[in-house]
Scaffold this motif. Structure first.
Motif, PDB file in Angstrom:
ATOM      1  N   SER A 343       0.860  -1.182   0.000  1.00  0.00           N
ATOM      2  CA  SER A 343       0.000   0.000   0.000  1.00  0.00           C
ATOM      3  C   SER A 343       0.896   1.231   0.000  1.00  0.00           C
ATOM      4  N   LEU A 344       0.758   2.062  -1.012  1.00  0.00           N
ATOM      5  CA  LEU A 344       1.569   3.277  -1.112  1.00  0.00           C
ATOM      6  C   LEU A 344       0.719   4.505  -0.813  1.00  0.00           C
ATOM      7  N   THR A 345       1.195   5.318   0.122  1.00  0.00           N
ATOM      8  CA  THR A 345       0.542   6.594   0.415  1.00  0.00           C
ATOM      9  C   THR A 345       1.573   7.695   0.229  1.00  0.00           C
ATOM     10  N   THR A 346       1.110   8.938   0.153  1.00  0.00           N
ATOM     11  CA  THR A 346       2.039  10.001  -0.207  1.00  0.00           C
ATOM     12  C   THR A 346       1.592  11.359   0.319  1.00  0.00           C
ATOM     13  N   ASP A 347       2.453  12.359   0.146  1.00  0.00           N
ATOM     14  CA  ASP A 347       2.139  13.775   0.392  1.00  0.00           C
ATOM     15  C   ASP A 347       2.329  14.523  -0.920  1.00  0.00           C
ATOM     16  N   ILE A 348       1.421  15.440  -1.205  1.00  0.00           N
ATOM     17  CA  ILE A 348       1.522  16.241  -2.429  1.00  0.00           C
ATOM     18  C   ILE A 348       1.209  17.700  -2.106  1.00  0.00           C
ATOM     19  N   ILE A 349       2.043  18.592  -2.618  1.00  0.00           N
ATOM     20  CA  ILE A 349       1.827  20.034  -2.465  1.00  0.00           C
ATOM     21  C   ILE A 349       1.445  20.605  -3.819  1.00  0.00           C
ATOM     22  N   VAL A 350       0.369  21.377  -3.886  1.00  0.00           N
ATOM     23  CA  VAL A 350       0.017  22.083  -5.125  1.00  0.00           C
ATOM     24  C   VAL A 350       0.195  23.583  -4.918  1.00  0.00           C
ATOM     25  N   GLY A 351       0.539  24.246  -6.008  1.00  0.00           N
ATOM     26  CA  GLY A 351       0.678  25.700  -5.941  1.00  0.00           C
ATOM     27  C   GLY A 351       2.027  26.167  -5.440  1.00  0.00           C
ATOM     28  N   PHE A 352       3.051  25.306  -5.535  1.00  0.00           N
ATOM     29  CA  PHE A 352       4.404  25.740  -5.154  1.00  0.00           C
ATOM     30  C   PHE A 352       4.834  26.879  -6.080  1.00  0.00           C
ATOM     31  N   PRO A 353       5.610  27.834  -5.581  1.00  0.00           N
ATOM     32  CA  PRO A 353       6.029  28.965  -6.410  1.00  0.00           C
ATOM     33  C   PRO A 353       6.575  28.526  -7.772  1.00  0.00           C
ATOM     34  N   GLY A 354       6.059  29.146  -8.822  1.00  0.00           N
ATOM     35  CA  GLY A 354       6.519  28.847 -10.166  1.00  0.00           C
ATOM     36  C   GLY A 354       5.799  27.694 -10.828  1.00  0.00           C
ATOM     37  N   GLU A 355       4.900  27.015 -10.119  1.00  0.00           N
ATOM     38  CA  GLU A 355       4.197  25.871 -10.707  1.00  0.00           C
ATOM     39  C   GLU A 355       3.252  26.338 -11.817  1.00  0.00           C
ATOM     40  N   THR A 356       3.407  25.763 -12.984  1.00  0.00           N
ATOM     41  CA  THR A 356       2.525  26.066 -14.114  1.00  0.00           C
ATOM     42  C   THR A 356       1.444  24.992 -14.212  1.00  0.00           C
ATOM     43  N   GLU A 357       0.472  25.212 -15.090  1.00  0.00           N
ATOM     44  CA  GLU A 357      -0.555  24.192 -15.328  1.00  0.00           C
ATOM     45  C   GLU A 357       0.099  22.916 -15.865  1.00  0.00           C
ATOM     46  N   GLU A 358       1.145  23.076 -16.675  1.00  0.00           N
ATOM     47  CA  GLU A 358       1.863  21.905 -17.202  1.00  0.00           C
ATOM     48  C   GLU A 358       2.526  21.121 -16.068  1.00  0.00           C
ATOM     49  N   ASP A 359       3.124  21.838 -15.120  1.00  0.00           N
ATOM     50  CA  ASP A 359       3.721  21.176 -13.948  1.00  0.00           C
ATOM     51  C   ASP A 359       2.655  20.422 -13.161  1.00  0.00           C
ATOM     52  N   PHE A 360       1.508  21.058 -12.977  1.00  0.00           N
ATOM     53  CA  PHE A 360       0.416  20.425 -12.237  1.00  0.00           C
ATOM     54  C   PHE A 360      -0.067  19.163 -12.951  1.00  0.00           C
ATOM     55  N   GLN A 361      -0.132  19.205 -14.277  1.00  0.00           N
ATOM     56  CA  GLN A 361      -0.544  18.028 -15.038  1.00  0.00           C
ATOM     57  C   GLN A 361       0.456  16.882 -14.857  1.00  0.00           C
ATOM     58  N   GLU A 362       1.719  17.210 -14.678  1.00  0.00           N
ATOM     59  CA  GLU A 362       2.742  16.188 -14.392  1.00  0.00           C
ATOM     60  C   GLU A 362       2.436  15.493 -13.060  1.00  0.00           C
ATOM     61  N   THR A 363       1.985  16.273 -12.088  1.00  0.00           N
ATOM     62  CA  THR A 363       1.599  15.688 -10.794  1.00  0.00           C
ATOM     63  C   THR A 363       0.421  14.754 -10.957  1.00  0.00           C
ATOM     64  N   LEU A 364      -0.594  15.194 -11.697  1.00  0.00           N
ATOM     65  CA  LEU A 364      -1.754  14.338 -11.957  1.00  0.00           C
ATOM     66  C   LEU A 364      -1.336  13.058 -12.681  1.00  0.00           C
ATOM     67  N   ASP A 365      -0.363  13.169 -13.560  1.00  0.00           N
ATOM     68  CA  ASP A 365       0.121  11.997 -14.300  1.00  0.00           C
ATOM     69  C   ASP A 365       0.722  10.970 -13.345  1.00  0.00           C
ATOM     70  N   VAL A 366       1.508  11.424 -12.390  1.00  0.00           N
ATOM     71  CA  VAL A 366       2.100  10.494 -11.411  1.00  0.00           C
ATOM     72  C   VAL A 366       1.008   9.851 -10.563  1.00  0.00           C
ATOM     73  N   VAL A 367       0.047  10.647 -10.138  1.00  0.00           N
ATOM     74  CA  VAL A 367      -1.061  10.119  -9.329  1.00  0.00           C
ATOM     75  C   VAL A 367      -1.785   9.004 -10.091  1.00  0.00           C
ATOM     76  N   ARG A 368      -2.029   9.216 -11.380  1.00  0.00           N
ATOM     77  CA  ARG A 368      -2.739   8.214 -12.185  1.00  0.00           C
ATOM     78  C   ARG A 368      -1.893   6.970 -12.433  1.00  0.00           C
ATOM     79  N   ARG A 369      -0.590   7.152 -12.558  1.00  0.00           N
ATOM     80  CA  ARG A 369       0.284   6.013 -12.851  1.00  0.00           C
ATOM     81  C   ARG A 369       0.599   5.203 -11.598  1.00  0.00           C
ATOM     82  N   VAL A 370       0.804   5.856 -10.492  1.00  0.00           N
ATOM     83  CA  VAL A 370       1.132   5.140  -9.249  1.00  0.00           C
ATOM     84  C   VAL A 370      -0.112   4.558  -8.603  1.00  0.00           C
TER      85      VAL A 370
END
Length: 487
Positions: A343-370
């Motif tokens: 069972s894998l659990t995690t911490d995720i921060i959104v809205g870090f300085p400089g984060e673009t919509e493309e960066d955010f989509q990368e986070t969503l991609d990891v969430v979907r893959r893991v």
């Protein structure tokens, strides 16, 4: 009161105060105990103490130590903040945590006006910030005692002083290399316990204040950890949680370095211990050795908390996390290959300085893959004193909120799907409590940390039970007991 073969009532208070620890603290416990007894006789009632904990599991474990010392001194525990002794064990990871403490201090000040002998103490991470201590000195003069994270073991000494001195007592250390063992602990649970294996952090993630308030990493010696665990098991503990800001870097600063994986192997040898958990693991130095030990272990729980923080390699670099998106995904693949049922659990921060919509989509991609079992999701909180707070490209709050909502929706959808994988199987559950909503049910946790509710009574608390999982309710199971005896 006897603790570790020390009878506090037999300590001669006319002798000089010992210089060595923990003998020095035993002396002050005995002194404070005599002062509490005297005050109790004067008032014609017991003295009560209330401990309020803010923050992480490290703080929760520290509070058990504070409560153990207060109990040894002679205070009776209460949940009421109108007590004779109130201590706030504070957190400072986010600035709103500080604001909560200031707000509640105002109420304590009113209580103290009605109860002048009341002692108010503050400790923990928030106290390691000089500007906080200055504000308390200026605006909250009714506080009796302020100390930080590095000198918690001196609590008995400070209590003895607070019982005899009228002035505000402040003792903040910038750092320490000292670890003091064998002091009282009042555990929240009789059957499970946290065990500190190290203190401090060397990682300096750009958004995090922890290294500045908890200090540099320092590891406890393996033999001291093992001795504590054996003592806990002899007292009824069947599950331990090994605690550190980054357990993967355990042992590097010892005179004879020991890896965390090797420590786990030694802990597993403890007779009577049924389950081993740990947190937190930093992805940058989770070793192949650790994966191998976990995979072969009969006692290490099938749950790994592996903070991602961001799925964008560019943002991870700005966060000073020292791994990339690709490295994180490769690590997950190696973990899952060795332990398909992990069972894998995690911490995720959104809205870090400089984060673009493309960066955010990368986070969503990891969430979907893991496909995490669950995730603690956070909106980036600007923390004064960290490098990230000084970055120019802060994200507007409305953008952060929108991304947070979209992330949360995705995390919850996947978690519900993942959680249901064990339905209609028999699993081992450690029973923790009577169910809060239905007294005919008990609540416990599977090895992978998922909650299970099933018919039972208080006699099952602290035992391992085989349970057939009849229905998945999203993030927990309903079950039926298969056997009532402990494994």
């Amino acid at each position: 009161m006897i603790y570790q073969n020390i009878d506090l009532d037999q300590i001669d208070l006319n002798c000089p105060v010992p210089e060595e620890e923990p003998e020095r603290q035993y002396y002050y416990m005995a002194l404070a105990r005599s002062l509490v007894r005297e005050k109790s006789r004067e008032l014609g009632r017991p003295l009560y103490a209330c401990t309020q904990t803010f923050g992480c599991q490290m703080n929760a474990r520290d509070s058990e130590k504070l409560e153990g010392i207060l109990e040894a001194i002679g205070y009776e525990k209460t949940e009421s903040e109108k007590a004779d002794f109130v201590i706030y064990n504070t957190c400072t990871v986010r600035e709103n945590a500080n604001l909560r403490v200031y707000g509640r201090l105002g109420q304590l000040g009113k209580y103290k006006k009605k109860n002048p002998h009341m002692i108010i103490a503050l400790c923990g991470c928030m106290m390691q910030e000089p500007q906080v201590v200055e504000k308390l000195k200026k605006s909250y003069r009714f506080i009796n005692l302020i100390f930080g994270t590095h000198n918690l073991y001196r609590f008995a000494e400070y209590v003895a002083r607070a019982l005899t001195e009228d002035s505000m007592i402040i003792d903040i250390w910038k750092d320490t290399d000292q670890i003091v063992e064998n002091l009282p602990v009042d555990r929240k649970y009789s059957f499970k316990s946290g065990v500190n294996i190290m203190f401090g952090c060397n990682n300096f993630c750009s958004y995090c204040i922890v290294p500045y308030v908890r200090g540099r990493e320092r590891s406890r010696k393996p033999e001291e950890i093992l001795q504590e665990i054996r003592r806990l098991v002899s007292d009824g503990v069947v599950e331990v949680m090994l605690l550190g800001q980054n357990v993967n870097s355990y042992g590097k600063n010892l005179e004879q370095p020991v890896s965390f994986a090797k420590l786990l192997l030694e802990v597993e040898k403890t007779e009577g211990l049924k389950r081993i958990r740990f947190m937190t693991s930093h992805p940058k130095d989770l070793s192949e050795e650790l994966i191998e030990v976990m995979a072969k272990s009969k006692k290490v729980c099938r749950h790994l908390h592996l903070p991602l923080q961001s799925g964008s390699s560019r943002i991870l670099k700005r966060m000073n996390r020292r791994y990339t998106k690709e490295q994180y995904l490769e690590l997950v693949e190696r973990i899952r290959k060795a332990m398909p049922d992990i069972s894998l659990t995690t911490d995720i921060i959104v809205g870090f300085p400089g984060e673009t919509e493309e960066d955010f989509q990368e986070t969503l991609d990891v969430v979907r893959r893991v496909r995490f079992d669950s995730a603690f999701t956070f909106q980036y909180s600007r923390r004064t004193g960290t490098p990230a707070a000084a970055m120019d490209d802060q994200i507007p709050p409305e953008v952060v909120k929108d991304r947070f909502d979209r992330l949360l929706e995705e995390v919850q959808k996947i978690a519900k799907e993942v959680c249901s994988r064990d339905v209609h199987t028999v699993q081992e559950v450690l029973v923790e409590s009577i169910n809060e909503q239905d007294a005919s049910l008990v609540t416990g946790r599977m090895s992978n940390n998922t909650l299970v509710h099933f018919p039972g009574d208080s006699s099952l608390i602290g035992t391992l039970q085989k349970v057939y999982l009849t229905e998945c309710k999203g993030f927990y199971y309903m079950g039926t007991p298969v056997a009532t005896e402990e494994k």
